[in-house]
Design a protein around this motif. Structure first.
Motif, mmCIF file in Angstrom:
data_model
loop_
_atom_site.group_PDB
_atom_site.id
_atom_site.type_symbol
_atom_site.label_atom_id
_atom_site.label_comp_id
_atom_site.label_asym_id
_atom_site.label_seq_id
_atom_site.Cartn_x
_atom_site.Cartn_y
_atom_site.Cartn_z
ATOM 1 N N ARG A 243 0.798 -1.022 0.094
ATOM 2 C CA ARG A 243 0.003 -0.017 -0.111
ATOM 3 C C ARG A 243 0.859 1.205 -0.213
ATOM 4 N NH1 ARG A 243 -2.123 -1.311 4.079
ATOM 5 N NH2 ARG A 243 -1.150 0.081 5.683
ATOM 6 N N GLU A 244 1.836 1.311 0.865
ATOM 7 C CA GLU A 244 2.593 2.574 1.123
ATOM 8 C C GLU A 244 3.566 2.726 -0.074
ATOM 9 O OE1 GLU A 244 4.415 1.929 4.979
ATOM 10 O OE2 GLU A 244 2.334 2.035 5.982
ATOM 11 N N HIS A 245 3.830 1.733 -0.709
ATOM 12 C CA HIS A 245 5.148 2.037 -1.805
ATOM 13 C C HIS A 245 4.149 1.873 -3.095
ATOM 14 C CE1 HIS A 245 7.504 1.019 1.585
ATOM 15 N NE2 HIS A 245 8.708 1.823 0.614
ATOM 16 N N GLY A 246 2.760 1.917 -3.226
ATOM 17 C CA GLY A 246 2.242 2.275 -4.622
ATOM 18 C C GLY A 246 2.411 0.998 -5.454
ATOM 19 N N LEU A 247 2.410 -0.174 -5.059
ATOM 20 C CA LEU A 247 2.318 -1.348 -5.798
ATOM 21 C C LEU A 247 1.219 -1.694 -6.148
ATOM 22 C CD1 LEU A 247 5.006 -3.691 -3.735
ATOM 23 C CD2 LEU A 247 5.613 -2.378 -5.979
ATOM 24 N N PRO A 248 1.102 -2.394 -7.532
ATOM 25 C CA PRO A 248 -0.345 -2.718 -8.039
ATOM 26 C C PRO A 248 -0.938 -3.818 -6.792
ATOM 27 C CG PRO A 248 1.168 -3.050 -9.641
ATOM 28 C CD PRO A 248 2.009 -2.824 -8.541
ATOM 29 N N ASP A 249 -2.098 -3.728 -6.855
ATOM 30 C CA ASP A 249 -2.955 -4.737 -5.737
ATOM 31 C C ASP A 249 -2.810 -6.228 -6.241
ATOM 32 O OD1 ASP A 249 -3.528 -2.921 -3.943
ATOM 33 O OD2 ASP A 249 -5.400 -2.403 -4.908
ATOM 34 N N PRO A 250 -2.343 -6.940 -5.319
ATOM 35 C CA PRO A 250 -2.427 -8.548 -5.731
ATOM 36 C C PRO A 250 -3.598 -9.085 -5.296
ATOM 37 C CG PRO A 250 -1.153 -8.021 -3.678
ATOM 38 C CD PRO A 250 -1.789 -6.755 -4.113
ATOM 39 N N VAL A 251 -3.575 -10.374 -5.430
ATOM 40 C CA VAL A 251 -4.729 -11.268 -4.608
ATOM 41 C C VAL A 251 -3.850 -11.840 -3.469
ATOM 42 C CG1 VAL A 251 -6.050 -11.855 -6.798
ATOM 43 C CG2 VAL A 251 -4.040 -13.011 -6.372
ATOM 44 N N TRP A 252 -4.452 -11.872 -2.624
ATOM 45 C CA TRP A 252 -3.998 -12.123 -1.205
ATOM 46 C C TRP A 252 -4.223 -13.598 -0.718
ATOM 47 C CZ3 TRP A 252 -0.093 -8.996 0.072
ATOM 48 C CH2 TRP A 252 -0.593 -7.439 0.077
ATOM 49 N N ASN A 253 -2.983 -14.342 -0.389
ATOM 50 C CA ASN A 253 -3.089 -15.704 0.530
ATOM 51 C C ASN A 253 -3.931 -16.490 -0.533
ATOM 52 O OD1 ASN A 253 -1.861 -14.892 2.996
ATOM 53 N ND2 ASN A 253 -3.729 -13.723 3.374
ATOM 54 N N ARG A 263 -2.016 -29.403 -7.089
ATOM 55 C CA ARG A 263 -1.820 -28.145 -6.580
ATOM 56 C C ARG A 263 0.026 -27.731 -6.677
ATOM 57 N NH1 ARG A 263 -6.027 -26.370 -3.366
ATOM 58 N NH2 ARG A 263 -7.865 -27.809 -3.467
ATOM 59 N N LEU A 264 0.148 -26.410 -6.820
ATOM 60 C CA LEU A 264 1.271 -25.998 -7.113
ATOM 61 C C LEU A 264 1.747 -25.386 -5.498
ATOM 62 C CD1 LEU A 264 1.102 -24.180 -10.240
ATOM 63 C CD2 LEU A 264 2.272 -26.463 -9.907
ATOM 64 N N GLY A 265 1.013 -25.156 -4.717
ATOM 65 C CA GLY A 265 1.047 -24.600 -3.254
ATOM 66 C C GLY A 265 0.722 -23.216 -3.017
ATOM 67 N N ALA A 266 0.805 -22.846 -1.872
ATOM 68 C CA ALA A 266 0.146 -21.624 -1.399
ATOM 69 C C ALA A 266 1.201 -20.600 -1.483
ATOM 70 C CB ALA A 266 -0.420 -21.557 -0.205
ATOM 71 N N VAL A 267 0.716 -19.238 -1.821
ATOM 72 C CA VAL A 267 1.470 -17.974 -1.842
ATOM 73 C C VAL A 267 1.012 -16.810 -1.032
ATOM 74 C CG1 VAL A 267 2.940 -18.484 -3.757
ATOM 75 C CG2 VAL A 267 0.856 -17.316 -3.874
ATOM 76 N N ASP A 268 1.623 -16.077 -0.504
ATOM 77 C CA ASP A 268 1.125 -14.821 0.400
ATOM 78 C C ASP A 268 0.589 -13.757 -0.590
ATOM 79 O OD1 ASP A 268 1.756 -15.688 3.250
ATOM 80 O OD2 ASP A 268 3.452 -16.236 2.329
#
Length: 359
Positions: A243-253, A263-268
């Motif tokens: 948020r503070e560094h203006g990065l594009p919004d990802p999908v979370w968790n 399944r390839l695994g979970a990412v944050d």
């Protein structure tokens, strides 16, 4: 200065400086005050008092928390008997090279150290009944009155909190936990350590493991809470960094998966348009395995991380590996790493299509 000099002129005047209000026998002798004169000043109703063996409070009132702390370090830091015949270096008023000599290698640890670090769970320094002081294992020194002497084979590097040498937070926590029987108290200490940003969970667990404390009933549940708190704190820092560094919004968790495949695994965090994933390394150290053995043995948790990363990168997904410590200490740098990975996506071959599932 001669023995005929009046006693009053050999002593420091009343001062706000705690190092002048609490003096060791060696410091008094360096000012020309003999042992007999010191004893006379400490008679009932006299202006001084002996608060520890060889340590004197130069006023008749009760010692403050800071005076007790300084006295504990003077007591634990005095040189061994074999070294006391060497010419003593005068400890100058205030903190400096002379004061370092007066403290020797001793440092405050345990609950008193946590009070100096500002832990709310332990209360103010003046309310503590005991001060733990860490010294080398070779020192033949007994605990006395309010001072508990703890010995260690390897002395940690002291942290300076004001003028006071203090054990690192992780070591102070381990020593505090060793003296705490109530599970609720242990949980409060460990949770505050992470929630307030004093240290990382992995470092605390390593110290607890080295001290062989992880098997204690009061510690087991508290460590689980510590790791959960650490994970939540790291995720909060990751959200703030984006948020503070203006990065594009990802999908979370999210969980990544090949269509119709495994399944390839979970990412944050995951940026589907850029095929960039962020993974937090919040691994817990292996319980009950001392650090020296952990270094010599394969870490299955790290092996699983590495295998997942290799598989994703073979599919064209860039995986950025961040640690809670890096997010806490160098968020700007980590944001640059993520931004660089996102910008480089346009120059890479298109990644394989992967499904993004709720975690």
């Amino acid at each position: 200065m001669t023995q005929n000099t009046p006693l009053s002129s050999r002593l420091p005047l009343p001062s706000e400086d705690v190092t002048l209000r609490v003096q060791s026998a060696a410091q008094l002798r360096a000012r020309g005050v003999s042992a007999a004169q010191t004893s006379a000043q400490c008679l009932p109703g006299g202006p001084w008092q002996q608060i520890l063996p060889g340590v004197y409070l130069l006023h008749p009132g009760p010692p403050t928390g800071r005076e007790r702390l300084h006295g504990a370090l003077l007591y634990a830091g005095r040189p061994p008997v074999s070294a006391r015949r060497a010419p003593a270096r005068l400890a100058e008023p205030g903190y400096g090279p002379g004061q370092e000599d007066a403290y020797g290698e001793a440092m405050v640890t345990g609950v008193a150290a946590l009070a100096l670090y500002g832990f709310a769970a332990v209360g103010p320094l003046g309310a503590l009944h005991r001060i733990d002081v860490l010294v080398p294992r070779t020192r033949r020194l007994r605990s006395a009155r309010f001072v508990e002497v703890l010995r260690t084979a390897v002395m940690p590097r002291a942290v300076r909190v004001g003028e006071v040498p203090v054990a690192p937070v992780e070591r102070a926590l381990a020593d505090a936990v060793a003296a705490t029987a109530e599970a609720a108290d242990v949980r409060r200490l460990l949770t505050e350590a992470v929630r307030e940003g004093h240290c990382e969970p992995a470092a605390v667990v390593r110290e607890l493991s080295e001290a062989e404390l992880l098997g204690r009933p009061a510690v087991v549940g508290a460590v689980d809470a510590l790791l959960a708190e650490g994970r939540a704190a790291a995720e909060a820092r990751l959200y703030a960094m984006v948020r503070e560094h203006g990065l594009p919004d990802p999908v979370w968790n999210v969980e990544l998966r090949l269509p119709g495949g495994p399944r390839l695994g979970a990412v944050d965090a995951y940026w589907p348009d850029h095929a960039v994933a962020v993974e937090l390394d919040a691994r817990a150290p292996r319980y009950g395995v001392p650090a020296r053995r952990r270094q010599a043995e394969e870490d299955p948790q790290w092996a699983a991380y590495a295998a997942k990363r290799e598989q994703l990168e073979r599919l064209g997904v860039t995986v950025v590996h961040l640690t809670p410590r890096k997010l806490r200490e160098a968020a700007d740098q980590q944001a640059t790493v993520v931004r660089t990975a996102l910008m480089a996506a346009a120059d890479r071959e298109p990644a394989a299509y992967v499904m993004v599932l709720p975690r």
